[in-house]
Design a protein around this motif. Structure first.
Motif, short mmCIF file in Angstrom:
data_model
loop_
_atom_site.label_atom_id
_atom_site.label_comp_id
_atom_site.label_asym_id
_atom_site.label_seq_id
_atom_site.Cartn_x
_atom_site.Cartn_y
_atom_site.Cartn_z
N GLU A 273 -10.71 12.87 -0.25
CA GLU A 273 -9.97 12.18 -1.28
C GLU A 273 -10.26 10.68 -1.23
O GLU A 273 -10.50 10.12 -0.16
N LYS A 274 -10.26 10.06 -2.38
CA LYS A 274 -10.47 8.62 -2.50
C LYS A 274 -9.22 8.00 -3.12
O LYS A 274 -8.49 8.63 -3.88
N LEU A 275 -8.98 6.74 -2.78
CA LEU A 275 -7.88 6.00 -3.38
C LEU A 275 -8.41 5.17 -4.55
O LEU A 275 -9.27 4.32 -4.38
N ASP A 276 -7.92 5.46 -5.75
CA ASP A 276 -8.23 4.66 -6.92
C ASP A 276 -7.02 3.77 -7.19
O ASP A 276 -5.94 4.27 -7.54
N VAL A 277 -7.17 2.46 -7.00
CA VAL A 277 -6.05 1.53 -7.12
C VAL A 277 -6.23 0.70 -8.38
O VAL A 277 -7.30 0.12 -8.61
N GLY A 278 -5.22 0.66 -9.19
CA GLY A 278 -5.23 -0.17 -10.39
C GLY A 278 -3.97 -1.03 -10.42
O GLY A 278 -3.21 -1.09 -9.45
N ASP B 43 -1.97 -5.60 0.14
CA ASP B 43 -2.54 -4.45 0.83
C ASP B 43 -1.83 -3.19 0.37
O ASP B 43 -0.59 -3.10 0.42
N ILE B 44 -2.59 -2.22 -0.10
CA ILE B 44 -2.06 -0.94 -0.55
C ILE B 44 -2.45 0.13 0.46
O ILE B 44 -3.63 0.27 0.79
N LYS B 45 -1.48 0.86 0.96
CA LYS B 45 -1.74 1.91 1.92
C LYS B 45 -1.48 3.27 1.29
O LYS B 45 -0.54 3.43 0.51
#
Length: 271
Positions: free
Chosen positions: A157-162, A249-251
Motif C-alpha cells: 500500500e502507498k500513502l497518497d496525501v493531498g 508530518d502525516i502518519k
C-alpha cells in the motif's frame, strides 16, 4: 448449496429459475481456482439453444436432475457476454457478472478455472472419480507450459496525501464610539484699565468745568474660548488574508507483502 460432490451431476441438467421456469441446460461448469468450488454454470439458452449465458450456482440446489437457482430467467437472458480465453475467467469478468446479478462475492481468490466438457474426459477413458481431479491437472499443465516457473505477485500500500480547504475561524472588524477627555491650552487676552496722570501745562486744557462733578468711562474687552466640533476621517482599516505554507508530518499505516521460501523438509522439521 452446491459443492464439489455435485459437479459430475450438473452436466446437461436443466436450470430452473426462482419462478419455476426453465432457463436452459448446463454445458460447462466453472470452478473457483484453488478450492474447486462450483461457481458458475454455462447454460445454452435462446430459441435454438445457440446463446451461452452464465448462471450463478453458488447458492443453487440440485434435486430431481435439475438445478434451481435464485435468479430469474430474464436476468440470465440479459447477462453480459463473456469472452473468456484459455478456459479462465478474469476478475473483471467475475465483477461484471456479480454486478449484473446484484451479488457480492464472499472473497476474491483470483481467476476461476472452468472444468472441461465431461465428454472429452470420457473419450480419454477416464472414470468419474478422475474427472473431478481433471481441473487440477489442467491447471498444472498450464503452469508447466509457462516455463516451469512458479511465481507470486507481491503488493504493498502507498500513502497518497493531498490537501483540502476547511474553515479555520472568522475575523471581524467591529467599530465602537469611545468618549474621552481632551485638554487644549488656548491663549486668551483681556483689557485692563491703567490710570495715567500727567501735569497740565499752561492754560491749554483749562475748561469751565472746575469744581463740578464729572465722570469718564471706557469699555474693557476680553477673549473667552469657543469650542466647536468637526468630524474628519483619520485612517482606513481593512482585513486582508495571506497564505502561509508550513510543513506538517502525516502518519499512516500501510501494508506490504513479502515472500518467504519454504521447503517441504523445513515444514516437517517444525512439526
Amino acid at each position: 448449496m452446491i459443492d464439489q460432490t455435485h459437479v459430475e451431476a450438473l452436466y446437461d441438467c436443466d436450470v430452473i429459475d426462482n419462478r419455476g421456469e426453465k432457463i436452459g441446460s448446463v454445458k460447462r461448469v466453472w470452478l473457483e481456482d484453488g478450492t474447486g468450488r462450483p461457481m458458475w454454470a454455462e447454460v445454452h439458452t435462446g430459441l435454438f439453444g445457440m446463446k451461452e449465458s452464465f448462471v450463478p450456482i453458488q447458492q443453487g440446489s440440485v434435486a430431481g436432475g435439475a438445478i434451481t437457482v435464485p435468479v430469474t430467467k430474464q436476468q440470465v437472458k440479459d447477462s453480459p457476454s463473456m469472452h473468456t480465453a484459455d478456459d479462465h475467467m478474469t476478475d473483471e469478468e467475475q465483477d461484471a457478472l456479480y454486478a449484473h446479478y446484484g451479488m457480492i462475492p464472499q472473497a476474491k481468490t483470483g481467476e476461476h478455472d472452468r472444468l472441461g466438457d465431461p465428454g472429452r474426459h470420457a473419450a480419454g477413458q477416464r472414470g468419474k472419480g478422475e474427472q473431478r481431479a481433471a481441473g487440477d491437472r489442467h491447471a498444472a499443465d498450464d503452469r508447466r507450459d509457462a516455463g516451469d516457473a512458479a511465481e507470486v505477485t507481491l503488493s504493498e500500500e502507498k500513502l497518497d496525501v493531498g490537501t483540502r480547504k476547511v474553515e479555520a475561524g472568522r475575523v471581524r472588524l467591529v467599530k465602537h464610539t469611545v468618549t474621552e477627555q481632551r485638554t487644549i491650552t488656548v491663549p486668551v487676552t483681556h483689557e485692563e484699565v491703567r490710570v495715567v496722570r500727567e501735569p497740565v501745562r499752561g492754560d491749554a486744557d483749562r475748561t469751565g468745568k472746575a469744581f463740578t462733578d464729572e465722570q469718564a468711562e471706557m469699555t474693557l474687552h476680553r477673549e473667552e474660548p469657543v469650542v466647536r466640533k468637526r468630524t474628519e476621517a483619520t485612517e482606513r482599516v481593512r482585513l486582508e488574508k495571506d497564505s502561509v505554507t508550513e510543513q506538517k508530518d502525516i502518519k499512516g499505516e500501510v501494508r506490504r507483502e513479502r515472500v518467504e521460501v519454504e521447503r517441504d523438509g523445513d515444514r516437517r522439521d517444525r512439526r
